[in-house]
Motif scaffolding. Structure first.
Motif: not given
Length: 286
Positions: A234-238, A247-249
């Motif tokens: 999920x973080x990679x997609x942001x 990192x926040x996501x």
């Protein structure tokens, strides 16, 4: 007159042999019964019906476990292919979505890439033996999940306001709306109207499909490992926004994963996602 007594001489020998023959034959060992089981001929106890039934059940159990292990390996391979496709789309997101795009084009590109993700996800879901309810597409537990979501969202909103307390005391506005600050009223209304469905599809992919599949395919990995792996993705997609926002996501996704694991419905976790996401935009984190 004298009676003639029976003679005990040599003439009686054949008679004596005939009398002794039955006794001698009785003393000889009888031939083995060809119909007896091999275990009995070897002196071993024959397996009873109960033992044979237990053996049959054990063989059937091993066969079932073998088929199940083979099926799980196929599903794990399919999930690996899906994750490769998602990484490819994530790279495409980084190349296509840029901060200098007009708002409507940026929202259209974001939606297009999200719908593109649904192609490999849909293929994978069709291969699953699970009903959609097992993937979070259910209203069971939705009411309790929404009540808990209200608490989480209130805490998230309060934390966002706390981040803006210092600048607000210096005269800056409490809400700055970050990346959407330059939107027109129409563009801002479209953003607000589409954000909820966008979050729902993200949660279906991340929590409903990926996290649930990892829980099934990695049963010995523990409860937290599927949540962390899903949150990394999920973080990679942001990353297209910024490494800091990724990192926040990631941290927010861990929260979403723990929340989803409580009720197994997408209703509450989508509400949390919408509120946390809008709060991050409102206070300028995105």
């Amino acid at each position: 007159m004298r009676l003639i007594e029976p003679s005990s001489g040599p003439s009686d020998a054949p008679h004596d042999l005939l009398l002794a023959a039955p006794a001698a034959s009785a003393a000889l060992p009888s031939p083995p019964d060809r119909r007896a089981p091999s275990g009995e001929r070897a002196g071993l106890p024959a397996a009873g019906d109960a033992e044979l039934e237990l053996l049959r059940r054990e063989i059937e159990r091993l066969r079932r476990e073998g088929r199940e292990a083979q099926r799980l390996r196929r599903e794990l391979a399919a999930l690996f292919l899906v994750l490769l496709a998602l990484f490819a789309v994530a790279q495409l997101v980084r190349d296509v979505l840029r901060a200098d795009l007009p708002p409507l084009l940026q929202m259209a590109s974001s939606w297009g890439l999200l719908l593109l993700l649904l192609a490999p996800i849909g293929w994978f879901v069709r291969r699953q033996p699970l009903p959609l309810a097992e993937l979070g597409v259910t209203l069971s537990g939705a009411r309790q999940s929404l009540r808990e979501a209200l608490v989480v969202t209130a805490v998230a909103f309060a934390a966002g306001l706390a981040l803006r307390a210092g600048p607000a005391l210096r005269g800056e506005p409490w809400l700055v709306w970050g990346s959407v600050a330059g939107y027109s009223r129409l563009e801002f209304a479209i953003f607000l109207a589409s954000y909820g469905p966008h979050c729902l599809l993200q949660e279906l992919i991340a929590r409903g499909v990926i996290q649930t599949s990892l829980e099934r395919l990695l049963p010995d990995a523990g409860r937290l490992s599927p949540i962390v792996i899903t949150s990394v993705l999920f973080g990679v997609f942001h990353l297209y926004v910024s490494p800091g926002f990724a990192l926040i996501t990631f941290a927010a996704s861990v929260l979403f994963g723990l929340f989803y694991a409580r009720r197994r419905t997408l209703v509450g976790v989508t509400a949390v996602h919408v509120t946390v996401g809008l709060t991050s935009v409102a206070v300028g984190l995105n």
